[in-house]
Scaffold this motif. Structure first.
Motif, PDB file in Angstrom:
ATOM      1  N   LYS A  95       0.842  -1.189   0.000  1.00  0.00           N
ATOM      2  CA  LYS A  95       0.000   0.000   0.000  1.00  0.00           C
ATOM      3  C   LYS A  95       0.883   1.247   0.000  1.00  0.00           C
ATOM      4  N   GLN A  96       0.560   2.194  -0.884  1.00  0.00           N
ATOM      5  CA  GLN A  96       1.307   3.440  -0.969  1.00  0.00           C
ATOM      6  C   GLN A  96       0.975   4.338   0.221  1.00  0.00           C
ATOM      7  N   LEU A  97       1.976   4.997   0.753  1.00  0.00           N
ATOM      8  CA  LEU A  97       1.760   5.915   1.864  1.00  0.00           C
ATOM      9  C   LEU A  97       1.134   7.207   1.347  1.00  0.00           C
ATOM     10  N   SER A  98       0.268   7.787   2.161  1.00  0.00           N
ATOM     11  CA  SER A  98      -0.324   9.078   1.807  1.00  0.00           C
ATOM     12  C   SER A  98       0.757  10.154   1.941  1.00  0.00           C
ATOM     13  N   GLU A  99       0.433  11.364   1.510  1.00  0.00           N
ATOM     14  CA  GLU A  99       1.422  12.446   1.592  1.00  0.00           C
ATOM     15  C   GLU A  99       1.779  12.737   3.047  1.00  0.00           C
ATOM     16  N   GLU A 100       0.788  12.701   3.927  1.00  0.00           N
ATOM     17  CA  GLU A 100       1.057  12.952   5.347  1.00  0.00           C
ATOM     18  C   GLU A 100       1.932  11.854   5.945  1.00  0.00           C
ATOM     19  N   GLU A 101       1.632  10.591   5.593  1.00  0.00           N
ATOM     20  CA  GLU A 101       2.440   9.476   6.086  1.00  0.00           C
ATOM     21  C   GLU A 101       3.858   9.551   5.530  1.00  0.00           C
ATOM     22  N   THR A 102       3.968   9.986   4.286  1.00  0.00           N
ATOM     23  CA  THR A 102       5.288  10.140   3.670  1.00  0.00           C
ATOM     24  C   THR A 102       6.099  11.205   4.396  1.00  0.00           C
ATOM     25  N   LYS A 103       5.466  12.343   4.691  1.00  0.00           N
ATOM     26  CA  LYS A 103       6.159  13.411   5.416  1.00  0.00           C
ATOM     27  C   LYS A 103       6.607  12.927   6.789  1.00  0.00           C
ATOM     28  N   ALA A 104       5.748  12.155   7.469  1.00  0.00           N
ATOM     29  CA  ALA A 104       6.103  11.621   8.791  1.00  0.00           C
ATOM     30  C   ALA A 104       7.286  10.658   8.683  1.00  0.00           C
ATOM     31  N   ILE A 106       9.611  10.634   6.356  1.00  0.00           N
ATOM     32  CA  ILE A 106      10.811  11.422   6.029  1.00  0.00           C
ATOM     33  C   ILE A 106      11.338  12.111   7.278  1.00  0.00           C
ATOM     34  N   SER A 107      10.442  12.687   8.078  1.00  0.00           N
ATOM     35  CA  SER A 107      10.872  13.342   9.327  1.00  0.00           C
ATOM     36  C   SER A 107      11.563  12.356  10.252  1.00  0.00           C
ATOM     37  N   ALA A 108      10.995  11.147  10.346  1.00  0.00           N
ATOM     38  CA  ALA A 108      11.594  10.122  11.205  1.00  0.00           C
ATOM     39  C   ALA A 108      12.985   9.737  10.702  1.00  0.00           C
ATOM     40  N   VAL A 109      13.135   9.599   9.390  1.00  0.00           N
ATOM     41  CA  VAL A 109      14.436   9.228   8.820  1.00  0.00           C
ATOM     42  C   VAL A 109      15.441  10.357   9.006  1.00  0.00           C
ATOM     43  N   ILE A 110      14.996  11.602   8.858  1.00  0.00           N
ATOM     44  CA  ILE A 110      15.894  12.742   9.069  1.00  0.00           C
ATOM     45  C   ILE A 110      16.390  12.750  10.508  1.00  0.00           C
ATOM     46  N   SER A 111      15.495  12.496  11.456  1.00  0.00           N
ATOM     47  CA  SER A 111      15.896  12.441  12.867  1.00  0.00           C
ATOM     48  C   SER A 111      16.862  11.288  13.112  1.00  0.00           C
ATOM     49  N   LYS A 112      16.522  10.126  12.534  1.00  0.00           N
ATOM     50  CA  LYS A 112      17.334   8.925  12.739  1.00  0.00           C
ATOM     51  C   LYS A 112      18.751   9.094  12.198  1.00  0.00           C
ATOM     52  N   THR A 113      18.859   9.705  11.005  1.00  0.00           N
ATOM     53  CA  THR A 113      20.174   9.845  10.378  1.00  0.00           C
ATOM     54  C   THR A 113      20.913  11.084  10.850  1.00  0.00           C
ATOM     55  N   GLY A 114      20.213  11.985  11.519  1.00  0.00           N
ATOM     56  CA  GLY A 114      20.837  13.215  11.973  1.00  0.00           C
ATOM     57  C   GLY A 114      21.144  14.165  10.822  1.00  0.00           C
ATOM     58  N   ALA A 115      20.373  14.067   9.740  1.00  0.00           N
ATOM     59  CA  ALA A 115      20.596  14.921   8.575  1.00  0.00           C
ATOM     60  C   ALA A 115      20.356  16.377   8.950  1.00  0.00           C
ATOM     61  N   ALA A 116      21.290  17.239   8.529  1.00  0.00           N
ATOM     62  CA  ALA A 116      21.200  18.651   8.902  1.00  0.00           C
ATOM     63  C   ALA A 116      21.065  19.572   7.699  1.00  0.00           C
ATOM     64  N   GLY A 117      21.446  19.106   6.531  1.00  0.00           N
ATOM     65  CA  GLY A 117      21.388  19.983   5.366  1.00  0.00           C
ATOM     66  C   GLY A 117      21.336  19.182   4.084  1.00  0.00           C
ATOM     67  N   MET A 118      21.406  19.883   2.969  1.00  0.00           N
ATOM     68  CA  MET A 118      21.303  19.243   1.665  1.00  0.00           C
ATOM     69  C   MET A 118      22.408  18.218   1.414  1.00  0.00           C
ATOM     70  N   LYS A 119      23.550  18.379   2.059  1.00  0.00           N
ATOM     71  CA  LYS A 119      24.636  17.419   1.853  1.00  0.00           C
ATOM     72  C   LYS A 119      24.280  16.035   2.399  1.00  0.00           C
ATOM     73  N   ILE A 145      11.991  16.009   0.779  1.00  0.00           N
ATOM     74  CA  ILE A 145      13.240  15.995   1.539  1.00  0.00           C
ATOM     75  C   ILE A 145      13.960  17.329   1.351  1.00  0.00           C
ATOM     76  N   LYS A 146      14.030  17.803   0.105  1.00  0.00           N
ATOM     77  CA  LYS A 146      14.694  19.084  -0.174  1.00  0.00           C
ATOM     78  C   LYS A 146      14.059  20.202   0.620  1.00  0.00           C
ATOM     79  N   SER A 147      12.731  20.242   0.648  1.00  0.00           N
ATOM     80  CA  SER A 147      12.061  21.324   1.371  1.00  0.00           C
ATOM     81  C   SER A 147      12.274  21.196   2.877  1.00  0.00           C
ATOM     82  N   MET A 148      12.352  19.965   3.391  1.00  0.00           N
ATOM     83  CA  MET A 148      12.551  19.779   4.838  1.00  0.00           C
ATOM     84  C   MET A 148      13.981  20.074   5.270  1.00  0.00           C
ATOM     85  N   LEU A 149      14.952  19.819   4.371  1.00  0.00           N
ATOM     86  CA  LEU A 149      16.360  20.018   4.730  1.00  0.00           C
ATOM     87  C   LEU A 149      16.853  21.443   4.475  1.00  0.00           C
ATOM     88  N   SER A 150      16.107  22.211   3.674  1.00  0.00           N
ATOM     89  CA  SER A 150      16.596  23.557   3.384  1.00  0.00           C
ATOM     90  C   SER A 150      15.934  24.615   4.260  1.00  0.00           C
TER      91      SER A 150
END
Length: 150
Positions: A95-104, A106-119, A145-150
């Protein structure tokens, strides 16, 4: 499990003389075999389910592009054939994730990886591909991802 489902679907479609499903499943199996050969070249026994799901997402993307071209060219019968193949391929995807589920996710992965910027975008994309293969449209995820990291 995915490989088993494909083989069973092929047998069932052949019994029912459902040629649309037979041809679409055969295309998926051919792609699967191609991925397996590539994986063996890389020292693995066979392609992972995540790689196969990603391949099937690519097949859907190709068909959507073809549909657009066929409609612009006045070939609705070919567009309908491509659409029916998409429907068959989608039966094997989670099942494809909705846009809200996708954003959630992505946020979880950003937190998990400690991503801070576009690099760090590559790290986030790699984590999404491994954890959410077949559930997220990676093209749309890239923009989010681009919009969340910038």
């Amino acid at each position: 499990m995915l490989r088993e489902n494909l083989q069973n679907a092929l047998k069932e479609a052949m019994k029912n003389h459902d040629m649309t499903t037979v041809s679409a499943v055969r295309l998926i199996i051919a792609g699967q075999k191609e991925k397996d050969v590539t994986a063996r070249g890389a020292g693995k026994e066979c392609a992972t389910d995540a790689e196969l799901l990603s391949m099937m997402q690519g097949m859907i993307k190709q068909r959507n592009e073809s549909i657009k071209i066929y409609k612009e060219g006045g070939r609705p019968e070919l567009a309908a054939k491509e659409q029916s193949e998409i429907e068959v391929i989608e039966r094997f995807l989670p099942k494809q994730l909705s846009e809200e589920e996708t954003k959630a996710a992505i946020s979880a992965v950003i937190s998990k990886t400690g991503a801070a910027g576009m690099k760090d975008m590559g790290k986030v994309m790699a984590e999404l591909k491994s954890g959410y293969a077949g559930q997220i449209d990676m093209g749309k995820a890239s923009g989010l991802i681009k919009s969340m990291l910038s």
